[in-house]
Design a protein around this motif. Structure first.
Motif, PDB file in Angstrom:
ATOM      1  N   GLY A 135     -14.322 -14.070  19.437  1.00 34.58           N
ATOM      2  CA  GLY A 135     -13.918 -13.279  20.592  1.00 34.58           C
ATOM      3  C   GLY A 135     -14.255 -11.800  20.428  1.00 34.58           C
ATOM      4  O   GLY A 135     -14.753 -11.348  19.389  1.00 34.58           O
ATOM      5  N   MET A 136     -13.935 -11.029  21.461  1.00 32.57           N
ATOM      6  CA  MET A 136     -14.221  -9.604  21.449  1.00 32.57           C
ATOM      7  C   MET A 136     -13.451  -8.862  20.360  1.00 32.57           C
ATOM      8  O   MET A 136     -13.831  -7.773  19.944  1.00 32.57           O
ATOM      9  CB  MET A 136     -13.883  -8.998  22.815  1.00 32.57           C
ATOM     10  N   HIS A 137     -12.349  -9.470  19.864  1.00 36.45           N
ATOM     11  CA  HIS A 137     -11.559  -8.822  18.822  1.00 36.45           C
ATOM     12  C   HIS A 137     -12.395  -8.592  17.569  1.00 36.45           C
ATOM     13  O   HIS A 137     -12.080  -7.709  16.759  1.00 36.45           O
ATOM     14  CB  HIS A 137     -10.336  -9.688  18.488  1.00 36.45           C
ATOM     15  N   ALA A 138     -13.474  -9.379  17.413  1.00 32.16           N
ATOM     16  CA  ALA A 138     -14.353  -9.206  16.251  1.00 32.16           C
ATOM     17  C   ALA A 138     -14.969  -7.812  16.218  1.00 32.16           C
ATOM     18  O   ALA A 138     -15.264  -7.285  15.136  1.00 32.16           O
ATOM     19  CB  ALA A 138     -15.448 -10.272  16.269  1.00 32.16           C
ATOM     20  N   LEU A 139     -15.146  -7.189  17.380  1.00 32.56           N
ATOM     21  CA  LEU A 139     -15.716  -5.844  17.418  1.00 32.56           C
ATOM     22  C   LEU A 139     -14.775  -4.824  16.776  1.00 32.56           C
ATOM     23  O   LEU A 139     -15.218  -3.826  16.207  1.00 32.56           O
ATOM     24  CB  LEU A 139     -16.030  -5.433  18.859  1.00 32.56           C
ATOM     25  N   ARG A 140     -13.486  -5.077  16.875  1.00 30.44           N
ATOM     26  CA  ARG A 140     -12.502  -4.200  16.233  1.00 30.44           C
ATOM     27  C   ARG A 140     -12.674  -4.248  14.710  1.00 30.44           C
ATOM     28  O   ARG A 140     -12.655  -3.220  14.033  1.00 30.44           O
ATOM     29  CB  ARG A 140     -11.095  -4.637  16.648  1.00 30.44           C
ATOM     30  N   HIS A 141     -12.854  -5.463  14.186  1.00 35.75           N
ATOM     31  CA  HIS A 141     -13.074  -5.606  12.746  1.00 35.75           C
ATOM     32  C   HIS A 141     -14.415  -4.988  12.338  1.00 35.75           C
ATOM     33  O   HIS A 141     -14.533  -4.394  11.259  1.00 35.75           O
ATOM     34  CB  HIS A 141     -13.025  -7.081  12.356  1.00 35.75           C
ATOM     35  N   PHE A 142     -15.418  -5.139  13.192  1.00 39.57           N
ATOM     36  CA  PHE A 142     -16.721  -4.533  12.900  1.00 39.57           C
ATOM     37  C   PHE A 142     -16.595  -3.019  12.825  1.00 39.57           C
ATOM     38  O   PHE A 142     -17.125  -2.379  11.904  1.00 39.57           O
ATOM     39  CB  PHE A 142     -17.730  -4.940  13.971  1.00 39.57           C
ATOM     40  N   TYR A 143     -15.892  -2.435  13.780  1.00 36.32           N
ATOM     41  CA  TYR A 143     -15.682  -0.986  13.803  1.00 36.32           C
ATOM     42  C   TYR A 143     -14.992  -0.532  12.518  1.00 36.32           C
ATOM     43  O   TYR A 143     -15.412   0.444  11.877  1.00 36.32           O
ATOM     44  CB  TYR A 143     -14.840  -0.619  15.024  1.00 36.32           C
ATOM     45  N   ALA A 144     -13.946  -1.259  12.122  1.00 33.73           N
ATOM     46  CA  ALA A 144     -13.215  -0.901  10.907  1.00 33.73           C
ATOM     47  C   ALA A 144     -14.106  -1.005   9.682  1.00 33.73           C
ATOM     48  O   ALA A 144     -14.082  -0.133   8.798  1.00 33.73           O
ATOM     49  CB  ALA A 144     -11.993  -1.805  10.748  1.00 33.73           C
ATOM     50  N   SER A 145     -14.919  -2.056   9.604  1.00 35.34           N
ATOM     51  CA  SER A 145     -15.773  -2.246   8.432  1.00 35.34           C
ATOM     52  C   SER A 145     -16.834  -1.152   8.335  1.00 35.34           C
ATOM     53  O   SER A 145     -17.153  -0.675   7.237  1.00 35.34           O
ATOM     54  CB  SER A 145     -16.437  -3.629   8.469  1.00 35.34           C
ATOM     55  N   VAL A 146     -17.393  -0.732   9.479  1.00 38.14           N
ATOM     56  CA  VAL A 146     -18.400   0.335   9.482  1.00 38.14           C
ATOM     57  C   VAL A 146     -17.790   1.642   8.978  1.00 38.14           C
ATOM     58  O   VAL A 146     -18.389   2.348   8.154  1.00 38.14           O
ATOM     59  CB  VAL A 146     -18.996   0.525  10.884  1.00 38.14           C
ATOM     60  N   LEU A 147     -16.589   1.978   9.444  1.00 37.90           N
ATOM     61  CA  LEU A 147     -15.956   3.228   9.026  1.00 37.90           C
ATOM     62  C   LEU A 147     -15.590   3.191   7.544  1.00 37.90           C
ATOM     63  O   LEU A 147     -15.787   4.173   6.821  1.00 37.90           O
ATOM     64  CB  LEU A 147     -14.706   3.504   9.868  1.00 37.90           C
ATOM     65  N   LEU A 148     -15.045   2.059   7.088  1.00 40.43           N
ATOM     66  CA  LEU A 148     -14.676   1.955   5.678  1.00 40.43           C
ATOM     67  C   LEU A 148     -15.899   2.038   4.779  1.00 40.43           C
ATOM     68  O   LEU A 148     -15.877   2.686   3.727  1.00 40.43           O
ATOM     69  CB  LEU A 148     -13.917   0.645   5.432  1.00 40.43           C
ATOM     70  N   ASP A 149     -16.982   1.390   5.198  1.00 43.59           N
ATOM     71  CA  ASP A 149     -18.200   1.400   4.389  1.00 43.59           C
ATOM     72  C   ASP A 149     -18.796   2.803   4.303  1.00 43.59           C
ATOM     73  O   ASP A 149     -19.442   3.151   3.317  1.00 43.59           O
ATOM     74  CB  ASP A 149     -19.229   0.433   4.970  1.00 43.59           C
ATOM     75  N   SER A 150     -18.569   3.602   5.338  1.00 47.07           N
ATOM     76  CA  SER A 150     -19.108   4.973   5.341  1.00 47.07           C
ATOM     77  C   SER A 150     -18.203   5.944   4.607  1.00 47.07           C
ATOM     78  O   SER A 150     -18.521   7.124   4.491  1.00 47.07           O
ATOM     79  CB  SER A 150     -19.322   5.454   6.776  1.00 47.07           C
ATOM     80  N   GLY A 151     -17.042   5.465   4.129  1.00 47.28           N
ATOM     81  CA  GLY A 151     -16.153   6.313   3.341  1.00 47.28           C
ATOM     82  C   GLY A 151     -14.992   6.917   4.103  1.00 47.28           C
ATOM     83  O   GLY A 151     -14.305   7.796   3.567  1.00 47.28           O
ATOM     84  N   GLU A 152     -14.746   6.468   5.341  1.00 42.06           N
ATOM     85  CA  GLU A 152     -13.616   6.997   6.105  1.00 42.06           C
ATOM     86  C   GLU A 152     -12.305   6.661   5.388  1.00 42.06           C
ATOM     87  O   GLU A 152     -12.165   5.591   4.789  1.00 42.06           O
ATOM     88  CB  GLU A 152     -13.595   6.388   7.520  1.00 42.06           C
ATOM     89  N   ILE A 153     -11.353   7.576   5.415  1.00 40.31           N
ATOM     90  CA  ILE A 153     -10.092   7.344   4.734  1.00 40.31           C
ATOM     91  C   ILE A 153      -9.222   6.388   5.549  1.00 40.31           C
ATOM     92  O   ILE A 153      -9.313   6.330   6.775  1.00 40.31           O
ATOM     93  CB  ILE A 153      -9.339   8.660   4.477  1.00 40.31           C
TER      94      ILE A 153
END
Length: 202
Positions: A135-153
């Motif tokens: 479902g579309m909720h997967a985009l929320r997890h994608f967003y979180a993974s991109v930020l975490l991988d880039s070093g966001e706190i």
């Protein structure tokens, strides 16, 4: 500051005020199903600001030029609540109502997943497989993974996602965080990025 509501699907979909000049989305309420569509505060009443990347802002502005915002009136909180009017960026093709999550999933999102070969094409007469991860909720997890991988706190990510506690964010997304050795390699590689390697000559 350009302030417009972006009406998305039902349940946890949000509406926003879009500040193109400063690069922020101000999340102010959501669309929910309460025996019908209603406007409501964001989940957990977490009114918040989320960074608006330049590329996303450009795509959103292009969409607004092709499909101008539409004023939609819905009750507040309950189907018998007071009417509230918002300018929605995403509506159904008739322009008279907000887009429901189920409609978007069946007619746009899941066909896109089929094209990308993420899920199989359903057999004739059958519907797409029902799975939360599709479902579309997967985009929320994608967003979180991109930020975490880039070093966001984690504290900042907690705010962007509307969580109440960074510990909850960690429990949900800790498996997406890059390992320390991966961060070390990435940090040193970035230090020498663009420098041509030459053999050492004694």
């Amino acid at each position: 500051m350009a302030k417009l509501a972006t009406g998305l699907m039902d349940n946890h979909a949000l509406t926003h005020e879009v500040a193109f000049d400063s690069g922020w989305l101000h999340i102010v309420n959501q669309l929910k199903v309460k025996e019908g569509l209603v406007f409501a505060p964001p989940e957990r009443n977490k009114v918040r600001d989320v960074p608006l990347p330049d590329r996303v802002a450009h795509a959103l502005q292009q969409h607004m030029e092709a499909f101008p915002p539409v004023e939609i009136t819905l009750p507040w909180l309950r189907v018998d609540g007071p009417p509230v009017t918002k300018r929605l960026l995403f509506t159904r093709l008739d322009g008279a109502s907000a887009v429901r999550r189920t409609d978007f999933n069946d007619r746009a999102w899941k066909p896109a997943l089929v094209t990308a070969r993420v899920i199989p094409q359903p057999k004739p007469g059958e519907r797409h497989q029902a799975a939360r991860e599709h479902g579309m909720h997967a985009l929320r997890h994608f967003y979180a993974s991109v930020l975490l991988d880039s070093g966001e706190i984690v504290k900042a990510l907690t705010h962007y996602l509307g969580h109440n506690d960074p510990r909850f964010t960690l429990r949900v997304y800790t498996h997406l965080m890059p390992s320390s050795d991966a961060r070390a390699r990435k940090a040193v590689d970035s230090l020498y990025e663009g420098i041509a390697s030459t053999p050492c000559i004694p």
